[in-house]
Design an enzyme around this catalytic site. Structure first.
Site, PDB file in Angstrom:
ATOM      1  N   ARG A  81       0.844  -1.209   0.000  1.00 36.05           N
ATOM      2  CA  ARG A  81       0.000   0.000   0.000  1.00 36.05           C
ATOM      3  C   ARG A  81       0.875   1.253   0.000  1.00 36.05           C
ATOM      4  O   ARG A  81       0.562   2.232  -0.672  1.00 36.05           O
ATOM      5  CB  ARG A  81      -0.942  -0.019   1.210  1.00 36.05           C
ATOM      6  N   GLN A 116      -9.990   9.877   8.034  1.00 34.07           N
ATOM      7  CA  GLN A 116      -9.777   8.474   8.406  1.00 34.07           C
ATOM      8  C   GLN A 116      -8.635   7.911   7.562  1.00 34.07           C
ATOM      9  O   GLN A 116      -8.176   6.802   7.812  1.00 34.07           O
ATOM     10  CB  GLN A 116     -11.037   7.656   8.143  1.00 34.07           C
ATOM     11  N   ASN A 117      -8.220   8.657   6.560  1.00 35.88           N
ATOM     12  CA  ASN A 117      -7.226   8.164   5.615  1.00 35.88           C
ATOM     13  C   ASN A 117      -5.826   8.222   6.204  1.00 35.88           C
ATOM     14  O   ASN A 117      -5.505   9.124   6.979  1.00 35.88           O
ATOM     15  CB  ASN A 117      -7.268   8.971   4.308  1.00 35.88           C
ATOM     16  N   ASP A 119      -3.141   8.019   4.083  1.00 36.14           N
ATOM     17  CA  ASP A 119      -2.314   8.135   2.873  1.00 36.14           C
ATOM     18  C   ASP A 119      -1.535   9.437   2.745  1.00 36.14           C
ATOM     19  O   ASP A 119      -0.807   9.621   1.761  1.00 36.14           O
ATOM     20  CB  ASP A 119      -3.191   7.927   1.618  1.00 36.14           C
ATOM     21  N   HIS A 134      -6.885   7.915  12.197  1.00 38.66           N
ATOM     22  CA  HIS A 134      -6.440   6.513  12.178  1.00 38.66           C
ATOM     23  C   HIS A 134      -4.960   6.375  11.878  1.00 38.66           C
ATOM     24  O   HIS A 134      -4.516   5.307  11.467  1.00 38.66           O
ATOM     25  CB  HIS A 134      -7.278   5.702  11.174  1.00 38.66           C
ATOM     26  N   THR A 205     -16.868   8.702   2.525  1.00 38.05           N
ATOM     27  CA  THR A 205     -16.800   7.654   3.543  1.00 38.05           C
ATOM     28  C   THR A 205     -18.126   6.909   3.628  1.00 38.05           C
ATOM     29  O   THR A 205     -19.194   7.461   3.476  1.00 38.05           O
ATOM     30  CB  THR A 205     -16.429   8.236   4.929  1.00 38.05           C
ATOM     31  N   SER A 206     -17.996   5.604   3.911  1.00 35.82           N
ATOM     32  CA  SER A 206     -19.190   4.750   4.030  1.00 35.82           C
ATOM     33  C   SER A 206     -19.858   4.963   5.383  1.00 35.82           C
ATOM     34  O   SER A 206     -20.924   4.392   5.646  1.00 35.82           O
ATOM     35  CB  SER A 206     -18.790   3.285   3.869  1.00 35.82           C
ATOM     36  N   ASN A 230     -20.679  12.025  -1.914  1.00 42.43           N
ATOM     37  CA  ASN A 230     -20.413  10.608  -2.108  1.00 42.43           C
ATOM     38  C   ASN A 230     -21.270  10.150  -3.290  1.00 42.43           C
ATOM     39  O   ASN A 230     -22.462  10.462  -3.323  1.00 42.43           O
ATOM     40  CB  ASN A 230     -20.815   9.834  -0.836  1.00 42.43           C
TER      41      ASN A 230
HETATM   42  C1  BV8 Z   1     -12.520   1.139  18.502  1.00 40.82           C
HETATM   43  C2  BV8 Z   1      -6.738   2.213   9.491  1.00 40.82           C
HETATM   44  C3  BV8 Z   1     -12.686   1.019  20.840  1.00 40.82           C
HETATM   45  C4  BV8 Z   1      -5.864   1.077   9.179  1.00 40.82           C
HETATM   46  C5  BV8 Z   1      -9.058   1.529   9.787  1.00 40.82           C
HETATM   47  C6  BV8 Z   1     -15.614  -5.346  17.986  1.00 40.82           C
HETATM   48  C7  BV8 Z   1     -14.400  -5.187  18.663  1.00 40.82           C
HETATM   49  C8  BV8 Z   1     -13.737  -3.966  18.702  1.00 40.82           C
HETATM   50  C9  BV8 Z   1     -14.273  -2.887  18.054  1.00 40.82           C
HETATM   51  C10 BV8 Z   1     -15.457  -3.074  17.368  1.00 40.82           C
HETATM   52  C11 BV8 Z   1     -16.145  -4.264  17.345  1.00 40.82           C
HETATM   53  N1  BV8 Z   1     -17.277  -4.103  16.598  1.00 40.82           N
HETATM   54  C12 BV8 Z   1     -17.327  -2.845  16.148  1.00 40.82           C
HETATM   55  C13 BV8 Z   1     -16.249  -2.217  16.626  1.00 40.82           C
HETATM   56  C14 BV8 Z   1     -15.887  -0.881  16.400  1.00 40.82           C
HETATM   57  C15 BV8 Z   1     -15.029  -0.856  15.127  1.00 40.82           C
HETATM   58  C16 BV8 Z   1     -15.981  -0.613  13.982  1.00 40.82           C
HETATM   59  O1  BV8 Z   1     -16.518   0.449  13.863  1.00 40.82           O
HETATM   60  N2  BV8 Z   1     -16.201  -1.666  13.166  1.00 40.82           N
HETATM   61  C17 BV8 Z   1     -17.137  -1.519  12.054  1.00 40.82           C
HETATM   62  C18 BV8 Z   1     -16.584  -2.251  10.831  1.00 40.82           C
HETATM   63  C19 BV8 Z   1     -18.489  -2.069  12.492  1.00 40.82           C
HETATM   64  N3  BV8 Z   1     -14.124   0.245  15.316  1.00 40.82           N
HETATM   65  C20 BV8 Z   1     -12.906   0.036  15.829  1.00 40.82           C
HETATM   66  O2  BV8 Z   1     -12.429  -1.052  16.049  1.00 40.82           O
HETATM   67  C21 BV8 Z   1     -12.156   1.310  16.136  1.00 40.82           C
HETATM   68  N4  BV8 Z   1     -11.678   1.269  17.488  1.00 40.82           N
HETATM   69  O3  BV8 Z   1     -13.715   1.013  18.406  1.00 40.82           O
HETATM   70  O4  BV8 Z   1     -11.870   1.152  19.723  1.00 40.82           O
HETATM   71  C22 BV8 Z   1     -12.539  -0.391  21.298  1.00 40.82           C
HETATM   72  C23 BV8 Z   1     -11.269  -0.855  21.590  1.00 40.82           C
HETATM   73  C24 BV8 Z   1     -11.141  -2.174  22.050  1.00 40.82           C
HETATM   74  C25 BV8 Z   1     -12.264  -2.983  22.180  1.00 40.82           C
HETATM   75  C26 BV8 Z   1     -13.538  -2.479  21.854  1.00 40.82           C
HETATM   76  C27 BV8 Z   1     -13.665  -1.180  21.400  1.00 40.82           C
HETATM   77  C28 BV8 Z   1     -10.951   1.467  15.234  1.00 40.82           C
HETATM   78  C29 BV8 Z   1     -11.407   1.558  13.795  1.00 40.82           C
HETATM   79  C30 BV8 Z   1     -10.238   1.976  12.903  1.00 40.82           C
HETATM   80  C31 BV8 Z   1      -9.902   0.840  11.984  1.00 40.82           C
HETATM   81  N5  BV8 Z   1      -8.861   1.291  11.047  1.00 40.82           N
HETATM   82  N6  BV8 Z   1      -8.082   1.944   8.980  1.00 40.82           N
HETATM   83  C32 BV8 Z   1      -5.633   0.936   7.696  1.00 40.82           C
HETATM   84  O5  BV8 Z   1      -6.148   1.747   6.896  1.00 40.82           O
HETATM   85  O6  BV8 Z   1      -4.916   0.008   7.334  1.00 40.82           O
HETATM   86  S1  BV8 Z   1     -10.610   1.316   9.160  1.00 40.82           S
HETATM   87  C33 BV8 Z   1     -10.798   1.916   7.562  1.00 40.82           C
HETATM   88  O7  BV8 Z   1     -12.188   1.752   7.228  1.00 40.82           O
HETATM   89  C34 BV8 Z   1     -10.602   3.415   7.398  1.00 40.82           C
HETATM   90  O8  BV8 Z   1      -9.621   3.937   8.226  1.00 40.82           O
HETATM   91  C35 BV8 Z   1     -11.923   4.027   7.680  1.00 40.82           C
HETATM   92  O9  BV8 Z   1     -11.981   4.510   8.986  1.00 40.82           O
HETATM   93  C36 BV8 Z   1     -12.852   2.898   7.646  1.00 40.82           C
HETATM   94  C37 BV8 Z   1     -14.020   3.242   6.767  1.00 40.82           C
HETATM   95  O10 BV8 Z   1     -13.555   3.278   5.473  1.00 40.82           O
HETATM   96  P1  BV8 Z   1     -13.933   4.490   4.502  1.00 40.82           P
HETATM   97  O11 BV8 Z   1     -12.850   5.478   4.596  1.00 40.82           O
HETATM   98  O12 BV8 Z   1     -15.319   4.964   4.727  1.00 40.82           O
HETATM   99  O13 BV8 Z   1     -13.834   3.730   3.129  1.00 40.82           O
HETATM  100  P2  BV8 Z   1     -14.904   2.734   2.508  1.00 40.82           P
HETATM  101  O14 BV8 Z   1     -14.207   1.936   1.456  1.00 40.82           O
HETATM  102  O15 BV8 Z   1     -15.659   2.024   3.596  1.00 40.82           O
HETATM  103  O16 BV8 Z   1     -15.943   3.712   1.803  1.00 40.82           O
HETATM  104  C38 BV8 Z   1     -15.477   4.527   0.723  1.00 40.82           C
HETATM  105  C39 BV8 Z   1     -16.620   5.456   0.409  1.00 40.82           C
HETATM  106  O17 BV8 Z   1     -16.172   6.350  -0.590  1.00 40.82           O
HETATM  107  C40 BV8 Z   1     -17.840   4.733  -0.145  1.00 40.82           C
HETATM  108  O18 BV8 Z   1     -18.996   5.230   0.502  1.00 40.82           O
HETATM  109  C41 BV8 Z   1     -17.839   5.105  -1.643  1.00 40.82           C
HETATM  110  O19 BV8 Z   1     -19.159   5.238  -2.139  1.00 40.82           O
HETATM  111  C42 BV8 Z   1     -17.159   6.444  -1.589  1.00 40.82           C
HETATM  112  N7  BV8 Z   1     -16.479   6.819  -2.826  1.00 40.82           N
HETATM  113  C43 BV8 Z   1     -15.932   6.011  -3.776  1.00 40.82           C
HETATM  114  N8  BV8 Z   1     -15.385   6.783  -4.758  1.00 40.82           N
HETATM  115  C44 BV8 Z   1     -15.574   8.090  -4.405  1.00 40.82           C
HETATM  116  C45 BV8 Z   1     -16.266   8.125  -3.170  1.00 40.82           C
HETATM  117  N9  BV8 Z   1     -16.609   9.269  -2.555  1.00 40.82           N
HETATM  118  C46 BV8 Z   1     -16.260  10.427  -3.165  1.00 40.82           C
HETATM  119  N10 BV8 Z   1     -15.593  10.483  -4.336  1.00 40.82           N
HETATM  120  C47 BV8 Z   1     -15.235   9.345  -4.986  1.00 40.82           C
HETATM  121  N11 BV8 Z   1     -14.582   9.410  -6.155  1.00 40.82           N
END
Ligand code: BV8
Length: 268
Positions: A81, A116-117, A119, A134, A205-206, A230
């Site tokens: 990446r 959240q990026n 990059d 992040h 962001t989603s 979006n």
């Molecule tokens: C936390 C960094 C407290 C690394 C990322 C069970 C156990 C523990 C936690 C959880 C659990 N269940 C749920 C959780 C909480 C969890 C969470 O929310 N899970 C979700 C999936 C349900 N969150 C966490 O774990 C967070 N920490 O809660 O700590 C805790 C601690 C211990 C125990 C319990 C709780 C930490 C989350 C951070 C994870 N790290 N990335 C890396 O990148 O390698 S996540 C990664 O996905 C991103 O950082 C970003 O935050 C996340 C969302 O991604 P998006 O940026 O939205 O991208 P995506 O592809 O999803 O969407 C793209 C969008 O763009 C789309 O809508 C598309 O339509 C649009 N698009 C496309 N093209 C375009 C466009 N828009 C505009 N223009 C275009 N051209």
């Protein structure tokens, strides 16, 4: 005017309605996700065909357990990446945000950006008051150390997986993985900016990953007008006051062009 040509008539009408309100805003809060870098060539996470999660298992690769199990495999993915990102430049959406931020300074306004990026493209585009929720893919820290011990490691590609510190200890990417807490001071600052905003934009962001995804909702609850940019609808769309259903590299320059024509002291 090239950008306007490709926007849908509906989006042009929404921008026309939004611009006077956006030009009046003096506390702007912008929240971005992977979509804002899509037009720079960086894959998003969840886009079905091209998204990273379509090919890789996030739990194995973006989690501390996955790292402890196989640090070399996780670092191989991050090195790939990093190499992709090193070839990518900010797009017109990134630079429009920087331009808007610069236009606000003479009128005592400010624009805070929480991304959240990981990059680095907002920083390369010159955006200040940048909050990296992040972490950053160009930063590393000793395994077990905190965010304060992070430093930039620009080797690309890396000479070994995992890279090691001078004392031989294993280095990890300075990013926030699933199940890990965000840097509390960074998150609190982001919520503070969201609560103070009179205009909040959620871009690319989603809106699925918490606690970051709560930020636009908190801004709205504290009185901000909420805009979503979006091409797809998301969990946030229903709560937005204005929805620009377009790619951000197309919609943002058109929006900022409209604001520039109204903000005092800016050449139209
Ligand atoms: C936390 C960094 C407290 C690394 C990322 C069970 C156990 C523990 C936690 C959880 C659990 N269940 C749920 C959780 C909480 C969890 C969470 O929310 N899970 C979700 C999936 C349900 N969150 C966490 O774990 C967070 N920490 O809660 O700590 C805790 C601690 C211990 C125990 C319990 C709780 C930490 C989350 C951070 C994870 N790290 N990335 C890396 O990148 O390698 S996540 C990664 O996905 C991103 O950082 C970003 O935050 C996340 C969302 O991604 P998006 O940026 O939205 O991208 P995506 O592809 O999803 O969407 C793209 C969008 O763009 C789309 O809508 C598309 O339509 C649009 N698009 C496309 N093209 C375009 C466009 N828009 C505009 N223009 C275009 N051209």
């Amino acid at each position: 005017m090239g950008q306007q040509r490709q926007l849908s008539a509906e989006t042009r009408a929404v921008i026309e309605e939004l611009v006077p309100e956006a030009a009046k805003a003096r506390r702007v809060f912008i929240f971005t996700g992977a979509g804002v870098s899509a037009e720079s060539g960086i894959p998003t996470f969840r886009d079905a065909q091209t998204g990273l999660w379509a090919k890789y298992d996030p739990v194995m690769l973006a989690s501390i357990d996955g790292f402890r199990k196989d640090p070399a495999n996780v670092w191989k993915w991050y090195d790939e990446r990093r190499q992709t990102m090193s070839q990518c430049m900010p797009n017109a959406g990134h630079t429009a945000i920087t331009e808007w931020q610069r236009m606000l300074a003479p009128v005592q306004g400010r624009l805070d950006l929480a991304t959240q990026n990981i990059d680095d493209l907002h920083r390369i585009a010159g955006t200040e008051q940048l909050i990296e929720l992040h972490g950053n893919i160009w930063e590393v820290r000793p395994l077990g150390a905190g965010f304060a011990d992070a430093f930039r490691l620009m080797d690309c590609p890396l000479s070994e997986h995992p890279p090691r510190a001078a004392d031989g200890s294993t280095l990890r990417p300075n990013v926030v993985w699933f199940g890990e807490m965000l840097d509390e001071s960074v998150l609190n600052h982001a919520f503070h900016c969201a609560m103070k905003a009179d205009l909040a934009l959620s871009i690319g962001t989603s809106s699925l990953v918490y606690p970051a995804a709560a930020l636009p909702f908190v801004a709205r609850e504290h009185g901000a007008t909420l805009v979503e940019i979006n091409p797809e609808r998301t969990e946030l769309t229903a709560a937005a006051d204005y929805v620009l259903q377009e790619p951000s590299a197309l919609a943002l320059p058109a929006l900022v062009e409209g604001i520039r024509s109204i903000l005092p002291g800016n050449p139209a």
